[in-house]
Write a protein that holds these residues in place. Structure first.
Motif, mmCIF file in Angstrom:
data_model
loop_
_atom_site.group_PDB
_atom_site.id
_atom_site.type_symbol
_atom_site.label_atom_id
_atom_site.label_comp_id
_atom_site.label_asym_id
_atom_site.label_seq_id
_atom_site.Cartn_x
_atom_site.Cartn_y
_atom_site.Cartn_z
ATOM 1 N N MET A 1 1.054 -0.938 -0.270
ATOM 2 C CA MET A 1 -0.252 0.282 -0.261
ATOM 3 C C MET A 1 0.855 1.233 -0.103
ATOM 4 N N ALA A 2 0.670 2.483 -0.990
ATOM 5 C CA ALA A 2 1.110 3.492 -0.919
ATOM 6 C C ALA A 2 1.318 3.985 -0.100
ATOM 7 N N GLN A 3 2.719 4.341 0.732
ATOM 8 C CA GLN A 3 2.869 5.134 2.336
ATOM 9 C C GLN A 3 3.257 6.537 1.801
ATOM 10 N N ALA A 4 2.341 7.085 2.064
ATOM 11 C CA ALA A 4 2.287 9.450 1.515
ATOM 12 C C ALA A 4 3.696 9.116 2.863
ATOM 13 N N ARG A 5 4.394 10.593 2.456
ATOM 14 C CA ARG A 5 5.955 11.064 2.910
ATOM 15 C C ARG A 5 5.673 12.551 2.728
ATOM 16 N N ALA A 6 5.640 13.584 4.668
ATOM 17 C CA ALA A 6 5.326 14.666 4.479
ATOM 18 C C ALA A 6 7.079 15.257 3.421
ATOM 19 N N SER A 7 6.572 16.417 3.298
ATOM 20 C CA SER A 7 7.296 17.047 2.068
ATOM 21 C C SER A 7 8.130 18.029 3.330
ATOM 22 N N ASP A 8 9.061 18.391 1.860
ATOM 23 C CA ASP A 8 10.081 19.209 3.045
ATOM 24 C C ASP A 8 9.682 20.539 3.718
ATOM 25 N N PRO A 9 9.848 21.386 4.827
ATOM 26 C CA PRO A 9 9.029 22.380 5.242
ATOM 27 C C PRO A 9 9.377 23.529 4.342
ATOM 28 N N ASP A 10 10.650 23.456 3.763
ATOM 29 C CA ASP A 10 11.082 24.758 3.109
ATOM 30 C C ASP A 10 10.840 24.705 0.953
ATOM 31 N N SER A 11 9.691 23.537 0.883
ATOM 32 C CA SER A 11 9.575 23.294 0.265
ATOM 33 C C SER A 11 8.639 23.243 -0.316
ATOM 34 N N GLY A 12 7.729 22.728 -1.804
ATOM 35 C CA GLY A 12 5.977 22.178 -1.717
ATOM 36 C C GLY A 12 5.936 23.844 -2.030
ATOM 37 N N PRO A 13 4.513 23.918 -2.174
ATOM 38 C CA PRO A 13 3.624 24.485 -2.459
ATOM 39 C C PRO A 13 3.316 26.001 -1.908
ATOM 40 N N ILE A 14 3.835 25.731 -0.161
ATOM 41 C CA ILE A 14 3.672 26.790 0.535
ATOM 42 C C ILE A 14 4.885 27.110 1.225
ATOM 43 N N LYS A 15 5.963 27.924 0.913
ATOM 44 C CA LYS A 15 7.358 27.787 2.046
ATOM 45 C C LYS A 15 6.703 28.079 3.471
ATOM 46 N N VAL A 16 7.783 27.509 4.267
ATOM 47 C CA VAL A 16 7.641 27.704 5.952
ATOM 48 C C VAL A 16 8.666 27.530 6.308
ATOM 49 N N GLY A 17 8.630 28.164 7.779
ATOM 50 C CA GLY A 17 10.017 27.787 8.465
ATOM 51 C C GLY A 17 9.629 26.618 9.391
ATOM 52 N N VAL A 162 -2.046 -5.871 -5.910
ATOM 53 C CA VAL A 162 -2.186 -5.039 -6.299
ATOM 54 C C VAL A 162 -0.579 -5.124 -6.096
ATOM 55 N N ARG A 163 0.129 -4.189 -7.271
ATOM 56 C CA ARG A 163 1.897 -4.148 -6.749
ATOM 57 C C ARG A 163 2.127 -3.106 -7.750
ATOM 58 N N ARG A 164 3.093 -2.352 -6.470
ATOM 59 C CA ARG A 164 3.530 -1.365 -7.527
ATOM 60 C C ARG A 164 2.597 -0.375 -7.544
ATOM 61 N N GLY A 165 1.021 -0.002 -7.102
ATOM 62 C CA GLY A 165 -0.357 1.042 -8.212
ATOM 63 C C GLY A 165 -0.611 0.260 -9.002
ATOM 64 N N SER A 236 6.782 -4.313 -2.415
ATOM 65 C CA SER A 236 5.778 -3.842 -3.915
ATOM 66 C C SER A 236 4.996 -4.062 -3.044
ATOM 67 N N GLY A 237 3.693 -4.159 -2.389
ATOM 68 C CA GLY A 237 2.941 -4.489 -1.766
ATOM 69 C C GLY A 237 1.994 -5.338 -1.747
ATOM 70 N N ALA A 238 2.280 -6.506 -2.675
ATOM 71 C CA ALA A 238 2.005 -7.667 -3.027
ATOM 72 C C ALA A 238 1.774 -8.683 -1.750
ATOM 73 N N GLY A 239 1.926 -8.188 -1.239
ATOM 74 C CA GLY A 239 2.157 -8.994 0.360
ATOM 75 C C GLY A 239 0.444 -9.350 0.800
ATOM 76 N N GLY A 240 0.609 -10.034 1.786
ATOM 77 C CA GLY A 240 -0.405 -10.608 2.553
ATOM 78 C C GLY A 240 -1.641 -11.321 1.596
ATOM 79 N N GLU A 241 -1.143 -12.642 0.504
ATOM 80 C CA GLU A 241 -1.819 -13.074 0.046
ATOM 81 C C GLU A 241 -1.738 -14.382 0.694
ATOM 82 N N PHE A 242 -2.751 -14.430 1.069
ATOM 83 C CA PHE A 242 -2.752 -15.463 2.186
ATOM 84 C C PHE A 242 -3.192 -16.654 1.752
ATOM 85 N N GLY A 243 -4.482 -16.168 1.179
ATOM 86 C CA GLY A 243 -5.251 -17.790 0.214
ATOM 87 C C GLY A 243 -4.182 -18.120 -1.341
ATOM 88 N N HIS A 244 -3.146 -17.497 -1.309
ATOM 89 C CA HIS A 244 -2.241 -18.462 -2.470
ATOM 90 C C HIS A 244 -1.040 -19.084 -1.357
#
Length: 396
Positions: A1-17, A162-165, A236-244
């Motif tokens: 499953m995709a994991q989200a990662r927070a952006s660098d605090p000094d990059s992205g659409p809003i620059k913050v200190g 599901v493997r790599r999206g 790759s995100g395809a783990g947990g196929e216990f049925g197989h």
């Protein structure tokens, strides 16, 4: 499953200190707490987050002004200062969630609290990927037309590996190597195996902080091991196929291409095969009928024993605190409890029999797949970058 990662605090659409980044961190922590515990009081939130009441009040005020949370007066307790309960804002962010099954699809929206609304359903006129996703896309676009920029992510639960999206394989749909095009262009999209997502929701919502082995029977059996809120899905995100896993009869082929899969040893296909009958068109409905049919009792007992034996094997491997059954698994166990119990106990390692994991029915019911899709979607939404984009889009 995709994991989200927070952006660098000094990059992205809003620059913050750094100071602003720290304030966003506290705000995200509070949003995640409201998601996990809708209706938590502001006083309790301050205690859980380890901040003073003044800081909690300031963060809540900011989030309220950004249409991210709503506050309601808490019922009086007779002591201490009045406080509020924290909820999803009525104009706050939403996610579109999709569940693609063997014969049908479902679409809904979910808010920060996980409340599902505006459901739409349809049956597959064809099981080819193109018409299935065309119908789903139309339903998602209808939600977008009603809610506009409030829809911050789309999340798809599919009865498939599901493997790599990408959908690597779906035995029940007959799919192989299917790319899921964006259902709502310009909006982040995640996709996951249905049982993986249902297990993620079960662990987070019903057993927070615990290690949970989740198993569900629909057409075949699937599941996931969730360790303290994180689904263990492999490289790759395809783990947990216990049925197989090869827990079934080695002579029986599986549509996945392997033989001896557990997938075809516990559902309606297994019951029909044990009774010497043709494979049913709808294995799920067939199993439901078989569970109350006296003439199917011996076959149901064999399937229940297979469920118990496999669950014990996975408990030995994964060491869960809880084994949770979803879909038709609780009903199969209930229909032949002695067969299940004997197989489960016999399959456990000796030291585990004195303190076996609790084996319980899922608390989430038929919405588990959509709720799991919402969990994955809000993992993407509740990031510094995504909340910054929400703020920029709504308030300039």
């Amino acid at each position: 499953m995709a994991q989200a990662r927070a952006s660098d605090p000094d990059s992205g659409p809003i620059k913050v200190g750094r100071a602003e980044a720290a304030r966003w961190s506290g705000a995200l922590d509070l949003l995640r707490l409201v998601r996990a515990r809708p209706g938590v009081t502001r006083a309790e939130a301050a205690r859980v987050l380890g901040v003073g009441s003044g800081t909690a009040t300031e963060i809540c005020s900011r989030l309220r002004a950004l249409d991210l949370i709503a506050e309601h007066p808490a019922p009086p307790t007779g002591r201490g200062r009045p406080t509020t309960t924290l909820h999803a804002h009525p104009d706050g962010p939403l996610v579109a969630v999709v569940d693609i099954r063997q014969a049908e699809w479902r679409v809904a929206v979910a808010d920060l609290e996980g409340t599902l609304s505006e459901p739409a359903t349809g049956r597959h006129g064809s099981k080819r990927p193109e018409p299935v996703f065309a119908a789903v896309r139309e339903a998602v676009e209808a939600l977008s037309a009603r809610h506009g920029s409030r829809i911050r992510a789309v999340s798809v639960s599919a009865a498939a590996t599901v493997r790599r999206g990408r959908i690597g394989q779906s035995s029940v749909l007959g799919w192989r190597d299917v790319e899921v095009e964006p259902l709502l262009p310009g909006v982040p999209q995640v996709i996951g195996n249905d049982a993986t997502l249902a297990g993620l929701a079960e662990a987070r919502l019903a057993h927070p902080g615990k290690s949970v082995l989740y198993l569900t029977i629909e057409v075949g059996i699937g599941g996931v091991f969730v360790d303290h809120a994180f689904a263990v899905t492999g490289a790759s995100g395809a783990g947990g196929e216990f049925g197989h896993a090869p827990f079934g009869d080695p002579a029986v082929p599986c549509p996945c291409g392997a033989t001896g899969c557990w997938d075809v040893a516990v559902d309606g296909r297994a019951v029909a095969r044990l009774l010497g009958r043709p494979e049913p068109d709808d294995p799920r409905a067939y199993l439901i009928d078989a569970l109350v049919d006296p003439g199917s009792r011996a076959a149901v007992e064999q399937c229940s024993a297979s469920l118990g034996r496999g669950a014990a094997g996975l408990a030995n491997i994964l060491d869960p605190e809880v084994v949770s059954f979803g879909g038709l698994a609780p009903e199969l166990r209930r229909a032949a409890p002695d067969a299940f119990a004997a197989a489960f106990e016999a399959g456990l390692m000796g030291f585990r029999r004195d303190d076996p994991p609790a084996v319980i029915a899922s608390a989430l019911g038929p919405d588990a797949f959509l709720l799991g899709a919402a969990e994955a979607a809000f993992d993407v939404v509740l990031t510094e970058q995504s909340i910054g984009e929400w703020t920029a889009a709504r308030f300039g």
